[in-house]
Enzyme design. Structure first.
Site, PDB file in Angstrom:
ATOM      1  N   SER A   1       8.812  26.936  23.609  1.00 35.29           N
ATOM      2  CA  SER A   1       9.020  28.511  23.534  1.00 35.29           C
ATOM      3  C   SER A   1       8.677  29.143  21.981  1.00 35.29           C
ATOM      4  O   SER A   1       8.796  28.348  21.051  1.00 35.29           O
ATOM      5  CB  SER A   1      10.087  29.456  23.879  1.00 35.29           C
ATOM      6  OG  SER A   1      11.445  30.475  23.624  1.00 35.29           O
TER       7      SER A   1
ATOM      8  N   GLU B   1      10.418  31.332  20.601  1.00 34.99           N
ATOM      9  CA  GLU B   1      11.564  31.216  20.005  1.00 34.99           C
ATOM     10  C   GLU B   1      11.414  30.306  18.980  1.00 34.99           C
ATOM     11  O   GLU B   1      12.519  30.169  17.606  1.00 34.99           O
ATOM     12  CB  GLU B   1      12.733  31.992  20.341  1.00 34.99           C
ATOM     13  CG  GLU B   1      12.802  32.549  21.487  1.00 34.99           C
ATOM     14  CD  GLU B   1      12.687  33.975  20.978  1.00 34.99           C
ATOM     15  OE1 GLU B   1      13.716  33.864  19.049  1.00 34.99           O
ATOM     16  OE2 GLU B   1      12.258  35.053  20.410  1.00 34.99           O
TER      17      GLU B   1
ATOM     18  N   TYR C   1      19.615  30.310  21.455  1.00 35.19           N
ATOM     19  CA  TYR C   1      18.172  29.882  22.621  1.00 35.19           C
ATOM     20  C   TYR C   1      16.678  29.005  22.143  1.00 35.19           C
ATOM     21  O   TYR C   1      16.308  28.026  22.241  1.00 35.19           O
ATOM     22  CB  TYR C   1      17.313  31.136  22.838  1.00 35.19           C
ATOM     23  CG  TYR C   1      15.736  31.094  24.412  1.00 35.19           C
ATOM     24  CD1 TYR C   1      16.987  30.971  25.766  1.00 35.19           C
ATOM     25  CD2 TYR C   1      15.369  31.888  23.763  1.00 35.19           C
ATOM     26  CE1 TYR C   1      15.720  30.672  26.328  1.00 35.19           C
ATOM     27  CE2 TYR C   1      14.322  31.063  24.342  1.00 35.19           C
ATOM     28  CZ  TYR C   1      13.575  31.167  25.334  1.00 35.19           C
ATOM     29  OH  TYR C   1      13.090  30.577  26.919  1.00 35.19           O
TER      30      TYR C   1
END
Length: 324
Positions: free
Chosen positions: A125, A127, A150
């Site tokens: 990801s 992120e 996350y």
């Protein structure tokens, strides 16, 4: 006939990926935590539910993962499952890390235990990168600085994939995907929340849409484009990690403005800013550099930002029109 196992087949990407693989002649297996109780509404919406054989799998349970791999005997595994909400991860950090990081570890150990030649795609990801400076784009060598539980979980899983590739010679790779949307996006995600509210307001609702920060910038793409990149990654001779992105960031304010504008509305009249929706820590700017994907996979995003929002608006209008 190749066999593929999609872990998390009921989600947005899992459903589009199943559709893609079926079109390429694969036999497709899919997992959900409880295959008997899950609705698989996304598969039904795409008209492919009966073509996908589903199994129950709890990725935090090694025995469950091992049993799933033994039953499906896949040639390719697409690991897309796990907690998928950045916002929810602040409320459920332990569950996020367990389902993502330990789930990835269980999969890798099960593949290593069985000793079959399986190719693994892991959904990493954007992120993981945290903030990317305005004007810059993250690539495969950009350091990770996650800003959410996350992101921490995804970064841990990312390095597990890299470690098992190097230490044990497994064919496994990370797709570092930036934001990507579709009509199958769950209602809890902010993009779906925006488009759905705008369509209801255009249809006569007098509601106000409450949002958090609008100055954040994201690199938004189209989910069917991104699942094509996943498949391409597993067709290469050697496993490598790739950033999958459009390379063009837009602010959330511009997303809101475009959605309302396509419906003939001025968003300023219908949106309130609610500080309670601000996250404890937020990525201000996120953009990816897809150059390696273009050169190595022949992949590029095909749906531009205005077309993406238009697709979402039309799909939401169709949903509203179908309601009694």
């Amino acid at each position: 006939m190749k066999k593929a196992l999609i872990c998390g087949v009921s989600g947005q990407d899992g459903a589009y990926l199943a559709q893609l693989l079926l079109g390429k002649g694969y036999r497709v297996w899919g997992t959900s935590r409880d295959a008997q109780m899950s609705s698989f509404s996304n598969l039904e919406r795409l008209g492919i539910r009966q073509q996908v054989q589903v199994l129950s799998m709890a990725q935090s349970d090694f025995r469950s993962v091992l049993n799933t791999l033994s039953r499906s005997e896949p040639d390719e595994i697409y690991f897309l499952s796990g907690q998928s909400s950045v916002g929810l991860s602040f409320d459920q950090p332990a569950e996020s890390i367990e389902s993502i990081a330990f789930g990835t570890l269980n999969l890798l150990e099960a593949v290593r235990f069985l000793g079959r030649p399986v190719r693994i795609y892991h959904a990493s990801s954007s992120e993981c990168f945290g903030d990317v400076l305005p004007g810059e784009r993250a690539n495969e060598m950009t350091p990770f600085r996650p800003r959410s539980p996350y992101g921490v979980a995804k970064a841990s899983a990312h390095w597990l994939i890299a470690n098992y590739r190097e230490a044990y010679g497994l064919y496994c790779c990370n797709g570092i995907l930036f934001n990507h949307e579709s009509p199958l996006r769950p209602a809890r995600f902010v993009t779906r929340k925006i488009v759905a509210a705008a369509c209801r307001i255009a249809a006569g609702s007098h509601e106000k849409l409450s949002l958090g920060r609008l100055d954040i910038a994201r690199d938004w793409g189209w989910s069917p484009d991104f699942v094509d990149a996943m498949w391409r990654m597993l067709q290469q001779e050697q496993p490598e990690d790739y950033v999958i992105a459009t390379g063009e960031p837009h602010t959330l304010e511009s997303f809101v403005a475009s959605a309302f504008d396509q419906l003939g509305l001025d968003w300023h009249d219908h949106v309130d800013i609610d500080p309670s929706l601000f996250r404890p820590s937020e990525i201000a700017h996120s953009a990816g550099d897809p150059a390696k994907a273009l050169n190595g996979l022949g992949w590029r995003a095909t749906v531009a930002f205005p077309e993406l929002i238009g697709n979402l608006v039309r799909a939401e209008q169709d949903i509203l029109a179908a309601k009694p």
